[in-house]
Design a protein around this motif. Sequence first.
Motif, PDB file in Angstrom:
ATOM      1  N   VAL A 128       0.836  -1.204   0.000  1.00 12.36           N
ATOM      2  CA  VAL A 128       0.000   0.000   0.000  1.00 12.36           C
ATOM      3  C   VAL A 128       0.870   1.253   0.000  1.00 12.36           C
ATOM      4  O   VAL A 128       1.781   1.399   0.808  1.00 12.36           O
ATOM      5  CB  VAL A 128      -0.956   0.017   1.205  1.00 12.36           C
ATOM      6  CG1 VAL A 128      -1.739   1.319   1.261  1.00 12.36           C
ATOM      7  CG2 VAL A 128      -1.911  -1.173   1.134  1.00 12.36           C
ATOM      8  N   TRP A 129       0.532   2.146  -0.916  1.00 13.74           N
ATOM      9  CA  TRP A 129       1.152   3.457  -1.025  1.00 13.74           C
ATOM     10  C   TRP A 129       0.050   4.496  -0.866  1.00 13.74           C
ATOM     11  O   TRP A 129      -1.069   4.289  -1.311  1.00 13.74           O
ATOM     12  CB  TRP A 129       1.799   3.655  -2.391  1.00 13.74           C
ATOM     13  CG  TRP A 129       3.054   2.869  -2.595  1.00 13.74           C
ATOM     14  CD1 TRP A 129       3.164   1.587  -3.055  1.00 13.74           C
ATOM     15  CD2 TRP A 129       4.382   3.316  -2.349  1.00 13.74           C
ATOM     16  NE1 TRP A 129       4.479   1.212  -3.109  1.00 13.74           N
ATOM     17  CE2 TRP A 129       5.253   2.251  -2.689  1.00 13.74           C
ATOM     18  CE3 TRP A 129       4.924   4.509  -1.881  1.00 13.74           C
ATOM     19  CZ2 TRP A 129       6.633   2.362  -2.560  1.00 13.74           C
ATOM     20  CZ3 TRP A 129       6.297   4.610  -1.760  1.00 13.74           C
ATOM     21  CH2 TRP A 129       7.139   3.543  -2.094  1.00 13.74           C
ATOM     22  N   LEU A 130       0.385   5.608  -0.252  1.00 11.46           N
ATOM     23  CA  LEU A 130      -0.516   6.749  -0.175  1.00 11.46           C
ATOM     24  C   LEU A 130       0.200   7.916  -0.831  1.00 11.46           C
ATOM     25  O   LEU A 130       1.275   8.314  -0.395  1.00 11.46           O
ATOM     26  CB  LEU A 130      -0.867   7.082   1.282  1.00 11.46           C
ATOM     27  CG  LEU A 130      -1.749   8.313   1.489  1.00 11.46           C
ATOM     28  CD1 LEU A 130      -3.118   8.133   0.823  1.00 11.46           C
ATOM     29  CD2 LEU A 130      -1.901   8.617   2.973  1.00 11.46           C
ATOM     30  N   MET A 131      -0.398   8.423  -1.906  1.00 15.42           N
ATOM     31  CA  MET A 131       0.167   9.585  -2.588  1.00 15.42           C
ATOM     32  C   MET A 131      -0.578  10.821  -2.102  1.00 15.42           C
ATOM     33  O   MET A 131      -1.798  10.791  -1.975  1.00 15.42           O
ATOM     34  CB  MET A 131      -0.006   9.450  -4.092  1.00 15.42           C
ATOM     35  CG  MET A 131       0.740   8.287  -4.672  1.00 15.42           C
ATOM     36  SD  MET A 131       0.547   8.279  -6.466  1.00 15.42           S
ATOM     37  CE  MET A 131       0.001   6.617  -6.688  1.00 15.42           C
ATOM     38  N   SER A 132       0.158  11.882  -1.823  1.00 14.73           N
ATOM     39  CA  SER A 132      -0.480  13.120  -1.380  1.00 14.73           C
ATOM     40  C   SER A 132       0.172  14.320  -2.056  1.00 14.73           C
ATOM     41  O   SER A 132       1.372  14.320  -2.339  1.00 14.73           O
ATOM     42  CB  SER A 132      -0.383  13.262   0.142  1.00 14.73           C
ATOM     43  OG  SER A 132       0.960  13.427   0.548  1.00 14.73           O
ATOM     44  N   TRP A 133      -0.667  15.285  -2.323  1.00 13.25           N
ATOM     45  CA  TRP A 133      -0.246  16.578  -2.857  1.00 13.25           C
ATOM     46  C   TRP A 133      -0.947  17.628  -2.027  1.00 13.25           C
ATOM     47  O   TRP A 133      -2.121  17.469  -1.678  1.00 13.25           O
ATOM     48  CB  TRP A 133      -0.676  16.755  -4.310  1.00 13.25           C
ATOM     49  CG  TRP A 133      -0.096  15.798  -5.276  1.00 13.25           C
ATOM     50  CD1 TRP A 133       1.003  15.995  -6.067  1.00 13.25           C
ATOM     51  CD2 TRP A 133      -0.577  14.479  -5.598  1.00 13.25           C
ATOM     52  NE1 TRP A 133       1.230  14.881  -6.845  1.00 13.25           N
ATOM     53  CE2 TRP A 133       0.266  13.937  -6.573  1.00 13.25           C
ATOM     54  CE3 TRP A 133      -1.636  13.695  -5.142  1.00 13.25           C
ATOM     55  CZ2 TRP A 133       0.090  12.678  -7.116  1.00 13.25           C
ATOM     56  CZ3 TRP A 133      -1.820  12.429  -5.671  1.00 13.25           C
ATOM     57  CH2 TRP A 133      -0.965  11.940  -6.649  1.00 13.25           C
ATOM     58  N   TYR A 134      -0.246  18.694  -1.699  1.00  7.54           N
ATOM     59  CA  TYR A 134      -0.877  19.747  -0.918  1.00  7.54           C
ATOM     60  C   TYR A 134      -0.052  21.020  -1.026  1.00  7.54           C
ATOM     61  O   TYR A 134       1.126  21.008  -1.363  1.00  7.54           O
ATOM     62  CB  TYR A 134      -1.038  19.333   0.556  1.00  7.54           C
ATOM     63  CG  TYR A 134       0.244  18.833   1.170  1.00  7.54           C
ATOM     64  CD1 TYR A 134       1.188  19.713   1.672  1.00  7.54           C
ATOM     65  CD2 TYR A 134       0.527  17.476   1.212  1.00  7.54           C
ATOM     66  CE1 TYR A 134       2.373  19.253   2.205  1.00  7.54           C
ATOM     67  CE2 TYR A 134       1.708  17.009   1.745  1.00  7.54           C
ATOM     68  CZ  TYR A 134       2.617  17.910   2.246  1.00  7.54           C
ATOM     69  OH  TYR A 134       3.799  17.465   2.767  1.00  7.54           O
ATOM     70  N   GLN A 148       4.403  26.695  -0.940  1.00 10.40           N
ATOM     71  CA  GLN A 148       4.652  25.943  -2.166  1.00 10.40           C
ATOM     72  C   GLN A 148       3.857  24.649  -2.137  1.00 10.40           C
ATOM     73  O   GLN A 148       3.378  24.223  -1.095  1.00 10.40           O
ATOM     74  CB  GLN A 148       6.141  25.648  -2.348  1.00 10.40           C
ATOM     75  CG  GLN A 148       6.712  24.661  -1.351  1.00 10.40           C
ATOM     76  CD  GLN A 148       8.113  24.246  -1.711  1.00 10.40           C
ATOM     77  OE1 GLN A 148       8.349  23.673  -2.775  1.00 10.40           O
ATOM     78  NE2 GLN A 148       9.065  24.522  -0.813  1.00 10.40           N
ATOM     79  N   TRP A 149       3.749  24.023  -3.296  1.00 15.77           N
ATOM     80  CA  TRP A 149       3.139  22.711  -3.409  1.00 15.77           C
ATOM     81  C   TRP A 149       4.187  21.660  -3.092  1.00 15.77           C
ATOM     82  O   TRP A 149       5.345  21.783  -3.509  1.00 15.77           O
ATOM     83  CB  TRP A 149       2.591  22.484  -4.822  1.00 15.77           C
ATOM     84  CG  TRP A 149       1.251  23.112  -4.987  1.00 15.77           C
ATOM     85  CD1 TRP A 149       0.990  24.382  -5.408  1.00 15.77           C
ATOM     86  CD2 TRP A 149      -0.013  22.508  -4.714  1.00 15.77           C
ATOM     87  NE1 TRP A 149      -0.363  24.611  -5.418  1.00 15.77           N
ATOM     88  CE2 TRP A 149      -1.007  23.472  -5.001  1.00 15.77           C
ATOM     89  CE3 TRP A 149      -0.411  21.260  -4.255  1.00 15.77           C
ATOM     90  CZ2 TRP A 149      -2.359  23.206  -4.836  1.00 15.77           C
ATOM     91  CZ3 TRP A 149      -1.753  21.005  -4.101  1.00 15.77           C
ATOM     92  CH2 TRP A 149      -2.711  21.975  -4.382  1.00 15.77           C
ATOM     93  N   MET A 150       3.777  20.627  -2.364  1.00 12.01           N
ATOM     94  CA  MET A 150       4.652  19.501  -2.057  1.00 12.01           C
ATOM     95  C   MET A 150       3.929  18.212  -2.419  1.00 12.01           C
ATOM     96  O   MET A 150       2.709  18.179  -2.502  1.00 12.01           O
ATOM     97  CB  MET A 150       5.029  19.475  -0.583  1.00 12.01           C
ATOM     98  CG  MET A 150       5.923  20.608  -0.181  1.00 12.01           C
ATOM     99  SD  MET A 150       6.511  20.388   1.508  1.00 12.01           S
ATOM    100  CE  MET A 150       7.413  21.916   1.710  1.00 12.01           C
ATOM    101  N   HIS A 151       4.711  17.182  -2.590  1.00 13.04           N
ATOM    102  CA  HIS A 151       4.184  15.858  -2.913  1.00 13.04           C
ATOM    103  C   HIS A 151       4.894  14.868  -2.005  1.00 13.04           C
ATOM    104  O   HIS A 151       6.117  14.921  -1.864  1.00 13.04           O
ATOM    105  CB  HIS A 151       4.464  15.556  -4.391  1.00 13.04           C
ATOM    106  CG  HIS A 151       4.136  14.169  -4.823  1.00 13.04           C
ATOM    107  ND1 HIS A 151       2.917  13.583  -4.622  1.00 13.04           N
ATOM    108  CD2 HIS A 151       4.894  13.247  -5.449  1.00 13.04           C
ATOM    109  CE1 HIS A 151       2.931  12.354  -5.123  1.00 13.04           C
ATOM    110  NE2 HIS A 151       4.128  12.128  -5.623  1.00 13.04           N
ATOM    111  N   ILE A 152       4.117  14.001  -1.348  1.00 13.10           N
ATOM    112  CA  ILE A 152       4.714  12.977  -0.476  1.00 13.10           C
ATOM    113  C   ILE A 152       4.117  11.625  -0.833  1.00 13.10           C
ATOM    114  O   ILE A 152       2.910  11.500  -1.039  1.00 13.10           O
ATOM    115  CB  ILE A 152       4.480  13.283   1.016  1.00 13.10           C
ATOM    116  CG1 ILE A 152       5.224  14.550   1.419  1.00 13.10           C
ATOM    117  CG2 ILE A 152       4.940  12.111   1.881  1.00 13.10           C
ATOM    118  CD1 ILE A 152       5.166  14.875   2.898  1.00 13.10           C
TER     119      ILE A 152
END
Length: 182
Positions: A128-134, A148-152
């Motif tokens: 399981v992976w959880l992709m997030s952008w915020y 700024q925008w980040m992605h984790i």
Amino acid sequence: MKKLIFIAFTIVLFLGCKKEAPAEPTAPTATDEPAAEQPAEFADAKYTEIGKKHMAALASGDVDGWMADYADNAKYYWNGGDSLVGKAAIDKFWRDRRANVIETLSYKNDIWFPIKINKPQQMEAPGVWLMSWYEVTAKYKGGSSMTQWMHILYHFDENDKIDQVSHFVDRVPVQAALPKKK
């Protein structure tokens, strides 16, 4: 006569090309083979809730709550090549960062996408992976701030603990907002 032959030919051609109605689907039987496993599928929405809770804890300064989601052997990677290995190292870095560098953190416009990788295509780990952008706004001690925008990307182990983080951030605005060392 030519007209009659043409009409007859057209009718035969039309009737010969008429499509049959699709057959009604049949119920699966015990001899049917199971569907092949897809390379990836949506994961349980609980992982989105874990991610949201995780980020809310860090934003509020609750490093203990934030660290509760990590496995002991977790690895934390940044896109610039830096990394932390082990829960203790991740805790030390972020505890210091929240206490001595970052005054406030806030997140908005977040997007979450939980996915389960059944058959890795390249180098990604299965599971399981959880992709997030915020969009994040950090106010630093000393008064400067950056947005700024980040992605984790979070990877979860079999106990639903985070065992890998890949954090994509533009370091230029972060460095520009940090207080200058004297």
